[in-house]
Design an enzyme around this catalytic site. Structure first.
Site, short mmCIF file in Angstrom:
data_model
loop_
_atom_site.label_atom_id
_atom_site.label_comp_id
_atom_site.label_asym_id
_atom_site.label_seq_id
_atom_site.Cartn_x
_atom_site.Cartn_y
_atom_site.Cartn_z
CE LYS A 149 -40.38 -21.55 -104.44
NZ LYS A 149 -40.64 -20.40 -105.13
CG ASN A 150 -39.70 -17.79 -101.60
OD1 ASN A 150 -40.01 -18.47 -102.88
ND2 ASN A 150 -40.78 -17.94 -100.87
NE ARG B 168 -46.13 -14.86 -112.14
CZ ARG B 168 -46.82 -13.85 -112.63
NH1 ARG B 168 -46.49 -12.49 -112.62
NH2 ARG B 168 -48.05 -14.01 -112.92
CB CYS C 210 -48.13 -20.51 -108.29
SG CYS C 210 -46.91 -21.73 -108.13
CG ASP D 274 -45.57 -19.14 -99.55
OD1 ASP D 274 -45.87 -19.67 -100.75
OD2 ASP D 274 -45.09 -18.08 -99.41
CB VAL E 69 -50.51 -12.46 -99.22
CG1 VAL E 69 -49.13 -12.34 -100.21
CG2 VAL E 69 -50.38 -12.08 -98.03
#
Length: 456
Positions: A40-41, A114, A138, A328, A350
């Site tokens: 996804k990233n 975003r 999120c 994550d 983070v």
């Protein structure tokens, strides 16, 4: 209806999820094989990069997740033609007719995402202007866009804040700049890369993020004709070029999803083969997984994660930017740590508010205390700012079924794992949020033998 519920339904509907609540009968080990698509990233940023090319791009292994649908909608309102490619998971992106979009259209497609901020550099190059609405995402921390706006100003963009959003223009074009990030922000690094490749002159970025997804984006931009050098000290240099062409690229696998299913295998005492997972990008996770007491076998086509029997062991984890332990990864693994014998500590460095998800775990019977102090590692930037960013997990605990509301993407998947682990029945609501980053997770639960029913 509150915003979180609205967001969850929007994300679920985008990928054809018919309901937003799932009832799980826990206590059954997950066993079987699932397959990963692209990260996804990386995929969402690669889609934006296609705007920079003079010719169409082909992106492979694109997952069917709502964040991809959002970016596709944003590309289409800007005139990019997006079509299915020759193979399942292929997308062809043709930017020939790029145009400005109305703020309301952008807002309608973006929702709480975003991602629109990353459109700004490419659109300033192509059109000389860009508009973005207020940004969401999120609820795990501040994640301000100040880095992004400052980066764009460094390149010569004029930024105007309006009641409805932000307008940017570049009447004199964008010029290379020296950019220094106070923290290795992934989003800000992506912004620099997507802006600098067509800017006139040389850009030097210090304090850059170097995550595998960043490196894969650099691979894509190099395929397009960019000149990018990455040094060992987090310095990236980009020599601007006059034009870029389209790319053909198979996306990097989603290491966050791989770690999530690995944690599910461990927590449920199961055995899951994650097809497409690779060792190099998961080296740090694999070390911690083994320390906790999990076992894995690395094959050419994926990684098998399983609980080998015996007691799980407590660990001390400090999240960090790559090559550290990813933020994550900690949320799914925390569920498994509730079953470890002893005291584990997770120090989150983070995102300052990533432990909101543990409230539901405590309600289910976990022994987790969250503290403002920097526990288990070196002091971090949140230590003096009154954020509860360290968690102490005492175990083993037997989780009990409960009614849970998903708060965010990774926390939501963690709640799924908790429900699968728990004794008795759990009802998990707002599961549409999980569709932001986990492709076909309902089908994958079926493949792994989970006992559940969709409701609502």
């Amino acid at each position: 209806m509150n915003t979180l519920v609205d967001d969850a339904k929007q994300h679920g509907t985008a990928v054809g999820l018919p309901v937003d609540r799932i009832t799980i009968n826990g206590g059954k080990p997950l066993r079987g094989r699932i397959e990963l698509k692209g990260a996804k990233n990386l995929v969402t940023k690669a889609m934006v990069a296609a705007i920079l090319g003079d010719t169409p791009s082909l992106l492979k292994d694109v997952p069917n997740i709502s964040d991809v649908r959002i970016v596709r909608g944003l590309l289409e309102v800007h005139g990019v033609t997006v079509t299915e490619g020759p193979e399942p998971g292929d997308l062809v992106l043709d930017p020939a007719a790029v145009e400005s979009a109305h703020m309301a259209d952008i807002d309608a497609h973006a929702g709480s995402s975003r991602i629109p901020i990353l459109f700004c550099g490419p659109l300033l190059h192509r059109l000389g202007e860009a508009f973005i609405p207020d940004l969401g995402g999120c609820r795990i921390g501040d994640r301000p866009i100040d880095y992004h706006l400052e980066v764009l100003r460094n390149f010569g963009a004029i930024v105007e804040k309006l009641p409805s959003g932000i307008r940017m223009s570049a009447p004199d074009g964008l010029k290379g700049a020296k950019v220094s990030l106070p923290y290795p922000s992934v989003g800000a690094t992506e912004q620099v890369l997507l802006t600098a490749v067509l800017a006139e002159g040389i850009t030097e970025l210090t304090g850059a993020a170097i995550e595998p997804e960043i490196m894969d984006l650099i691979n894509i931009l190099q395929k397009m004709g960019a000149i990018i050098t990455v040094d060992t000290d987090r310095v990236i240099r980009i020599e601007g070029v006059e034009r870029l062409q389209g790319y053909s690229h198979r996306a990097l696998f989603d290491r966050n999803e791989a770690a999530s299913w690995a944690a599910a295998a461990l927590a449920t005492e199961g055995d899951i083969f994650v097809g497409g997972a690779r060792q190099p990008e998961m080296l740090t996770f694999l070390n911690i997984f083994r320390k906790v007491g999990g076992a894995f076998e690395i094959e050419d086509d994926g990684i098998r994660f399983y609980h080998p029997g015996g007691e799980l062991k407590p660990v001390i984890i400090e999240t960090d930017v790559h090559p550290g332990f990813m933020t994550d990864w900690q949320q799914p693994l925390v569920v498994a740590l509730t079953k470890a014998k002893g005291v584990s500590i997770v120090h989150e460095t983070v995102y300052e508010q990533r432990f909101g998800f543990v409230d539901a775990l405590v309600e289910m019977g976990a022994s987790i205390d969250v503290h403002k102090e920097c526990l288990g590692g070196r002091p971090c930037r949140f230590g003096q700012r009154n954020f509860k960013h360290s968690a102490v997990i005492s175990g083993p605990s037997q989780l009990r079924g409960a009614d849970i509301e998903v708060p965010d993407l990774r926390g939501g998947f963690s709640h799924l794992i908790a429900a699968l682990t728990a004794e008795g029945r759990s009802t998990v609501s707002n599961v549409g949020i999980i569709a932001r980053g986990y492709e076909n997770f309902i089908t994958k639960l079926e493949l792994l033998g989970a006992d559940f029913a969709l409701e609502g």
